[in-house]
Design a protein around this motif. Structure first.
Motif, PDB file in Angstrom:
ATOM      1  N   LYS A  87       0.890  -1.304  -0.005  1.00 32.65           N
ATOM      2  CA  LYS A  87       0.035   0.086   0.092  1.00 32.65           C
ATOM      3  C   LYS A  87       0.824   1.102  -0.058  1.00 32.65           C
ATOM      4  O   LYS A  87       1.676   1.429   0.839  1.00 32.65           O
ATOM      5  CB  LYS A  87      -0.931   0.142   1.329  1.00 32.65           C
ATOM      6  CG  LYS A  87      -2.028   0.951   1.469  1.00 32.65           C
ATOM      7  CD  LYS A  87      -2.972   0.818   2.429  1.00 32.65           C
ATOM      8  CE  LYS A  87      -4.129   2.101   2.381  1.00 32.65           C
ATOM      9  NZ  LYS A  87      -4.944   1.887   1.093  1.00 32.65           N
ATOM     10  N   GLY A  88       0.816   2.188  -0.961  1.00 32.75           N
ATOM     11  CA  GLY A  88       1.507   3.272  -0.967  1.00 32.75           C
ATOM     12  C   GLY A  88       0.773   4.338  -0.431  1.00 32.75           C
ATOM     13  O   GLY A  88      -0.628   4.522  -0.640  1.00 32.75           O
ATOM     14  N   LEU A  89       1.524   5.199   0.641  1.00 30.21           N
ATOM     15  CA  LEU A  89       1.057   6.054   1.457  1.00 30.21           C
ATOM     16  C   LEU A  89       1.359   7.559   0.808  1.00 30.21           C
ATOM     17  O   LEU A  89       0.660   8.691   1.307  1.00 30.21           O
ATOM     18  CB  LEU A  89       1.250   5.969   2.788  1.00 30.21           C
ATOM     19  CG  LEU A  89       0.923   4.640   3.485  1.00 30.21           C
ATOM     20  CD1 LEU A  89       1.400   4.683   4.680  1.00 30.21           C
ATOM     21  CD2 LEU A  89      -0.561   4.532   3.454  1.00 30.21           C
ATOM     22  N   SER A  90       2.340   7.390   0.210  1.00 32.20           N
ATOM     23  CA  SER A  90       3.025   8.996  -0.351  1.00 32.20           C
ATOM     24  C   SER A  90       3.983   8.529  -1.419  1.00 32.20           C
ATOM     25  O   SER A  90       4.539   7.391  -1.669  1.00 32.20           O
ATOM     26  CB  SER A  90       3.903   9.409   0.715  1.00 32.20           C
ATOM     27  OG  SER A  90       4.446  10.821   0.371  1.00 32.20           O
ATOM     28  N   MET A  91       3.922   9.675  -2.267  1.00 39.22           N
ATOM     29  CA  MET A  91       4.555   9.551  -3.553  1.00 39.22           C
ATOM     30  C   MET A  91       6.097  10.423  -3.440  1.00 39.22           C
ATOM     31  O   MET A  91       6.881   9.677  -4.011  1.00 39.22           O
ATOM     32  CB  MET A  91       3.727  10.022  -4.860  1.00 39.22           C
ATOM     33  CG  MET A  91       2.789   9.278  -5.333  1.00 39.22           C
ATOM     34  SD  MET A  91       3.194   7.476  -6.022  1.00 39.22           S
ATOM     35  CE  MET A  91       3.949   7.903  -7.416  1.00 39.22           C
ATOM     36  N   ASN A  92       5.869  11.584  -2.954  1.00 43.94           N
ATOM     37  CA  ASN A  92       7.127  12.251  -2.851  1.00 43.94           C
ATOM     38  C   ASN A  92       7.093  13.091  -1.693  1.00 43.94           C
ATOM     39  O   ASN A  92       6.460  14.029  -1.370  1.00 43.94           O
ATOM     40  CB  ASN A  92       7.235  13.292  -3.952  1.00 43.94           C
ATOM     41  CG  ASN A  92       8.532  14.097  -4.296  1.00 43.94           C
ATOM     42  OD1 ASN A  92       9.638  13.553  -3.446  1.00 43.94           O
ATOM     43  ND2 ASN A  92       8.697  15.151  -4.889  1.00 43.94           N
ATOM     44  N   PRO A  93       7.906  12.497  -0.535  1.00 44.06           N
ATOM     45  CA  PRO A  93       8.853  11.455  -0.664  1.00 44.06           C
ATOM     46  C   PRO A  93       8.120  10.038  -0.732  1.00 44.06           C
ATOM     47  O   PRO A  93       7.067  10.002  -0.143  1.00 44.06           O
ATOM     48  CB  PRO A  93       9.640  11.561   0.607  1.00 44.06           C
ATOM     49  CG  PRO A  93       8.822  12.462   1.519  1.00 44.06           C
ATOM     50  CD  PRO A  93       8.060  13.202   0.743  1.00 44.06           C
ATOM     51  N   ALA A  94       8.746   8.865  -1.278  1.00 44.48           N
ATOM     52  CA  ALA A  94       7.923   7.704  -1.253  1.00 44.48           C
ATOM     53  C   ALA A  94       8.042   6.900  -0.035  1.00 44.48           C
ATOM     54  O   ALA A  94       8.851   7.061   0.448  1.00 44.48           O
ATOM     55  CB  ALA A  94       8.760   6.835  -2.411  1.00 44.48           C
ATOM     56  N   PHE A  95       6.889   6.706   0.088  1.00 41.47           N
ATOM     57  CA  PHE A  95       6.412   5.927   1.615  1.00 41.47           C
ATOM     58  C   PHE A  95       5.342   4.725   1.422  1.00 41.47           C
ATOM     59  O   PHE A  95       4.437   5.004   0.808  1.00 41.47           O
ATOM     60  CB  PHE A  95       5.937   6.798   2.639  1.00 41.47           C
ATOM     61  CG  PHE A  95       5.983   6.320   3.891  1.00 41.47           C
ATOM     62  CD1 PHE A  95       6.671   5.559   4.741  1.00 41.47           C
ATOM     63  CD2 PHE A  95       4.506   6.041   4.638  1.00 41.47           C
ATOM     64  CE1 PHE A  95       6.386   4.721   5.513  1.00 41.47           C
ATOM     65  CE2 PHE A  95       4.223   5.527   5.623  1.00 41.47           C
ATOM     66  CZ  PHE A  95       5.359   4.826   6.286  1.00 41.47           C
ATOM     67  N   GLN A  96       5.774   3.519   1.616  1.00 48.61           N
ATOM     68  CA  GLN A  96       4.649   2.482   1.427  1.00 48.61           C
ATOM     69  C   GLN A  96       4.989   1.278   2.426  1.00 48.61           C
ATOM     70  O   GLN A  96       5.939   1.245   3.035  1.00 48.61           O
ATOM     71  CB  GLN A  96       4.991   1.701   0.034  1.00 48.61           C
ATOM     72  CG  GLN A  96       6.282   1.214  -0.222  1.00 48.61           C
ATOM     73  CD  GLN A  96       6.388   0.474  -1.679  1.00 48.61           C
ATOM     74  OE1 GLN A  96       5.956   0.927  -2.435  1.00 48.61           O
ATOM     75  NE2 GLN A  96       6.931  -0.659  -1.781  1.00 48.61           N
ATOM     76  N   VAL A  97       3.998   0.803   2.728  1.00 45.48           N
ATOM     77  CA  VAL A  97       4.467  -0.400   3.705  1.00 45.48           C
ATOM     78  C   VAL A  97       3.656  -1.765   2.805  1.00 45.48           C
ATOM     79  O   VAL A  97       3.000  -1.558   2.197  1.00 45.48           O
ATOM     80  CB  VAL A  97       2.939  -0.246   4.894  1.00 45.48           C
ATOM     81  CG1 VAL A  97       3.498   0.900   5.590  1.00 45.48           C
ATOM     82  CG2 VAL A  97       1.752  -0.197   4.426  1.00 45.48           C
ATOM     83  N   THR A  98       4.309  -3.124   3.536  1.00 51.65           N
ATOM     84  CA  THR A  98       3.884  -4.215   2.687  1.00 51.65           C
ATOM     85  C   THR A  98       3.577  -5.183   3.853  1.00 51.65           C
ATOM     86  O   THR A  98       4.360  -5.359   4.888  1.00 51.65           O
ATOM     87  CB  THR A  98       5.249  -4.669   2.018  1.00 51.65           C
ATOM     88  OG1 THR A  98       5.434  -3.582   1.065  1.00 51.65           O
ATOM     89  CG2 THR A  98       4.934  -6.041   1.246  1.00 51.65           C
TER      90      THR A  98
END
Length: 358
Positions: A87-98
């Protein structure tokens, strides 16, 4: 003021007719006079190396066999069932959890893993924790585009587990790369593992280097380990060959060839020639990139045949099927998996055009 202190250019005397300075030479001027032939020859050598030889950066030392590893199945094969939900939470800066799940594997127990990634222009951070409490993390900081400091840590939940701390500095020059690394260093007795490597382009296609390893003894009376490996890389337009000669008679050679826009093939040969062991393993593999799928196949001299298909059924959904047959041991493994990606961002946050209300 005497006439000697009048600048000659103001007195109408041409510069080339001026006498030498009558000032006493200083220590800095004497040092420059002594070092000027060396600096001149060094500047000439650097200019000749850059303009005449046309050398390029040979790439990172850790990526010496990157193309072969991306073609072969060693880092991709699995068995049982697995699922990766990102799940992507932010694009710039990039932040995702798996969230990662694996079940019914013949070689590994069932487990759950939670991971998070944060990445910006200079910082990269990754952390993972499994259901048993084992923690692993990575941190990279780019001081410049060519100089990066990296840290890795692993904390085991049980005393019998393996905890680890690794710190390294990676630098890429115009035609060279070097890396300094230490694993589990101790500030008190300086024990631990220390590795230094250097790779230098000698022609437009050929790069040579070495890697030195020093393992300090953990206990008094134990011998320390000191060894040096030699590296070679030849990169042509459509193929790359590498070789690594390690101590105790270990040789690893790889070859990667891009046959077309969709097809890549790779071969790996590992030879061990020592007084105690003589062995060799050859591996060949291919990677075929379809429009919405990637297929990998591999065969080695030990009798193993492996294949992996990754089918992209939708932009955010992929289905994986893996299989391996060992003809010598008469065993087989099969794996199936899914990868799902989603994000909670608005269209303007992802950079995509907003959907029309009509």
């Amino acid at each position: 003021m005497s006439s000697l202190s009048i600048p000659y250019e103001k007195a109408g005397v041409p510069l080339h007719d001026q006498p030498p300075s009558v000032d006493a030479p200083t220590s800095s001027s004497r040092l420059w006079t002594w070092a000027s032939p060396i600096t001149f020859r060094y500047s000439r050598f650097m200019s000749w190396r850059k303009n005449t030889l046309g050398l390029t950066n040979p790439g990172k030392i850790e990526d010496l066999q990157k193309e072969v590893k991306s073609t072969h199945l060693t880092n991709f094969i699995f068995d049982g069932a697995r699922a990766d939900l990102t799940k992507g939470l932010s694009m710039n800066p990039a932040f995702q959890v798996t969230h990662s799940f694996s079940l019914a594997s013949q070689t590994n127990p069932s487990q759950y893993n939670f991971g998070a990634i944060f990445a910006s222009n200079k910082v990269f951070m990754q952390g993972n924790v499994d259901h048993e409490g084992n923690i692993s993390s990575r941190f990279n900081y780019g001081w410049t585009p060519s100089s990066v400091t990296k840290m890795q840590a692993q904390i085991a939940s049980s005393p019998v587990g393996h905890s680890m701390l690794q710190v390294e500095q990676d630098h890429q020059g115009s035609d060279y790369s070097w890396n300094l690394k230490t694993v589990n260093p101790s500030p008190t007795d300086l024990s631990g593992l220390y590795v230094g490597s250097y790779l230098q382009s000698v022609t437009k296609n050929l790069a040579l280097g070495c890697e030195t390893l020093y393992h300090s003894a953990l206990l008094p009376g134990q011998p320390s380990d000191f060894s040096t490996s030699f590296l070679a890389k030849y990169a042509a337009k459509e193929w790359i060959a590498t070789a690594q000669l390690q101590p105790a008679g270990i040789l690893q050679a790889t070859y990667w060839h891009k046959l077309g826009e969709k097809l890549e093939v790779a071969a790996d040969l590992q030879v061990i020639v020592s007084p105690f062991r003589r062995d060799a393993v050859a591996t060949v593999g291919a990677r075929y990139n379809l429009r919405t799928a990637t297929f990998r196949a591999q065969l080695d001299s030990s009798g193993k045949v492996s294949a992996l298909l990754e089918q992209q059924l939708a932009p955010t959904f992929a289905f994986l099927v893996a299989g391996e047959i060992d003809h010598v041991k008469t065993t087989s493994k099969v794996g199936v998996g899914i990868m799902i990606e989603s994000n909670s961002l608005q269209a303007e946050e992802t950079g995509l055009p907003s959907p029309s209300p009509y």
